[in-house]
Design an enzyme around this catalytic site. Structure first.
Site, short mmCIF file in Angstrom:
data_model
loop_
_atom_site.label_atom_id
_atom_site.label_comp_id
_atom_site.label_asym_id
_atom_site.label_seq_id
_atom_site.Cartn_x
_atom_site.Cartn_y
_atom_site.Cartn_z
N VAL A 134 0.81 -1.22 0.00
CA VAL A 134 0.00 0.00 0.00
C VAL A 134 0.84 1.28 0.00
O VAL A 134 0.29 2.36 -0.17
CB VAL A 134 -0.95 0.05 1.22
CG1 VAL A 134 -1.98 -1.06 1.13
CG2 VAL A 134 -0.20 0.00 2.52
N TYR A 135 2.13 1.16 0.20
CA TYR A 135 2.97 2.36 0.19
C TYR A 135 3.02 2.93 -1.23
O TYR A 135 3.63 2.35 -2.13
CB TYR A 135 4.38 2.05 0.66
CG TYR A 135 4.52 1.70 2.13
CD1 TYR A 135 3.44 1.79 3.01
CD2 TYR A 135 5.73 1.27 2.64
CE1 TYR A 135 3.58 1.45 4.36
CE2 TYR A 135 5.88 0.93 3.98
CZ TYR A 135 4.80 1.02 4.82
OH TYR A 135 4.94 0.69 6.15
N SER A 136 2.34 4.06 -1.40
CA SER A 136 2.29 4.75 -2.70
C SER A 136 1.82 3.81 -3.81
O SER A 136 2.35 3.82 -4.92
CB SER A 136 3.65 5.36 -3.05
OG SER A 136 4.04 6.29 -2.06
N ASP A 137 0.82 2.99 -3.47
CA ASP A 137 0.19 2.10 -4.46
C ASP A 137 1.21 1.21 -5.15
O ASP A 137 1.17 1.00 -6.37
CB ASP A 137 -0.57 2.93 -5.50
CG ASP A 137 -1.55 2.08 -6.33
OD1 ASP A 137 -1.97 1.02 -5.84
OD2 ASP A 137 -1.85 2.48 -7.47
N GLY A 138 2.14 0.67 -4.38
CA GLY A 138 3.13 -0.26 -4.92
C GLY A 138 4.41 0.39 -5.38
O GLY A 138 5.39 -0.32 -5.68
#
Length: 344
Positions: A61-65
């Site tokens: 989930v960190y910056s959408d991958g």
């Protein structure tokens, strides 16, 4: 750099690890954390490896991958020199299959993480949050399949309630499945709730703590002082709504104690706050983050020395809060210290 066993496993991890949430930052939360591209990330990885920090933590989930993708680029060609820890389970979309750790989603998310990271295995896979909708038997069986396939080496959880962690550990023993060896938790001088239930559980069951936000969401960087506004450039301006709460007076009391020890030792406030964590039971590794080389080198200065017992006692006293029920009565009753000796 010192190394410790990760819980009761045979995996040795550095006492400091690097949090890659600053890599590829996008959006109101992760963009405020940092926006390191592949070149910047590669330089930070270089500095970490030179210092003996070989464990890098990220999440889908960190910056959408993007964090996983940038980390994968930064470690390209030296996969055998690093340990990768990533997390999955939080929502990544609005559809019914975009959240949780069902068998189908967990396998799909691990495969996607492997592609983004550019590797064929994850050293430590952690479930990013407890999913009440997936039976523990299904979850553990899926993790066993991933371990048997060589796609995951060790498993753990993050931000789990104690009763659910214990339930999963007991089910793993009962069914002969791999046990969780890590619990990624929030723990700092201004956030000691971990000590009430999760630390004794980890100590008893051999679950090592990977500590996130050791500086209390940037509040223990040394830039915040009693009577002064949050300094310009602090990420707290944009991310305070996401941060674990802390009362102002409690924060200032801890900072006062840190300042006094900084004057005694010549160490910085963040270095002291991190070093205190390294003296605590169950802590296998403290995850440090950095947007710049200077921040990273400063945080690396938290190791190679130790606080004195007197300094630790002063920080313990300044940061102490009465734990919630049912622990409160034990602290208030006479004879508690005799019946429950301190963990350190």
């Amino acid at each position: 750099m010192d190394y410790r066993q990760l819980g009761s496993s045979g995996l040795r991890v550095p006492v400091l690890s690097f949090g890659a949430g600053t890599f590829g930052g996008a959006g109101p939360l992760f963009g405020a954390w940092g926006r390191s591209d592949a070149n910047e990330a590669r330089r930070l990885v270089d500095i970490c490896l030179e210092a003996g920090v070989n464990l890098f933590d990220t999440a889908d989930v960190y910056s959408d991958g993007a964090s996983e993708r940038v980390l994968g680029e930064a470690i390209r060609g030296r996969r055998d020199a690093v340990l990768i820890s990533t997390k999955t389970g939080l929502p990544t979309g609005d559809g019914p299959a975009d959240w949780g750790v069902s068998r189908s989603r967990l396998i799909r998310q691990v495969e996607a993480a492997l592609r983004r990271l550019g590797t064929d295995y994850i050293d430590v896979l952690q479930l990013h949050a407890f999913d009440a909708s997936t039976p523990v038997e299904e979850l553990l069986a899926t993790l066993e399949t991933l371990v048997a396939a060589g796609k995951v080496r060790y498993t753990g959880v993050s931000n789990y309630p104690g009763w659910q962690l214990m339930k999963a550990l007991a089910a793993a023993v009962r069914d002969g499945r791999p046990r969780y060896v890590a619990h990624q938790v929030y723990y700092s001088l201004i956030g000691r709730a971990y000590e009430a239930d999760l630390m004794p559980l980890g100590l008893d069951q051999g679950v090592g703590a990977l500590v996130w936000s050791p500086l209390g969401w940037g509040r223990l960087t040394g830039k915040i002082r009693r009577g002064s506004p949050i300094p310009a450039g602090s990420r707290l301006h944009e991310t305070a709504i996401f941060a674990p709460p802390v009362e102002d007076e409690h924060l200032y009391r801890v900072i006062d104690a840190l300042d006094a020890i900084a004057e005694e030792t010549g160490k910085s406030v963040p270095q002291i706050a991190i070093n205190w964590l390294l003296q605590r039971p169950t802590v296998s590794s403290v995850i440090i983050g950095a947007r710049t080389e200077e921040q990273l080198r400063q945080n690396l200065g938290a190791v190679g020395w130790s606080l004195t017992l007197e300094q630790i006692a002063a920080l313990d006293a300044a940061s102490d809060v009465l734990p919630p029920y049912p622990h409160t009565p034990y602290r208030q009753q006479a004879g508690f210290a005799r019946l429950n000796p301190p963990l350190v």
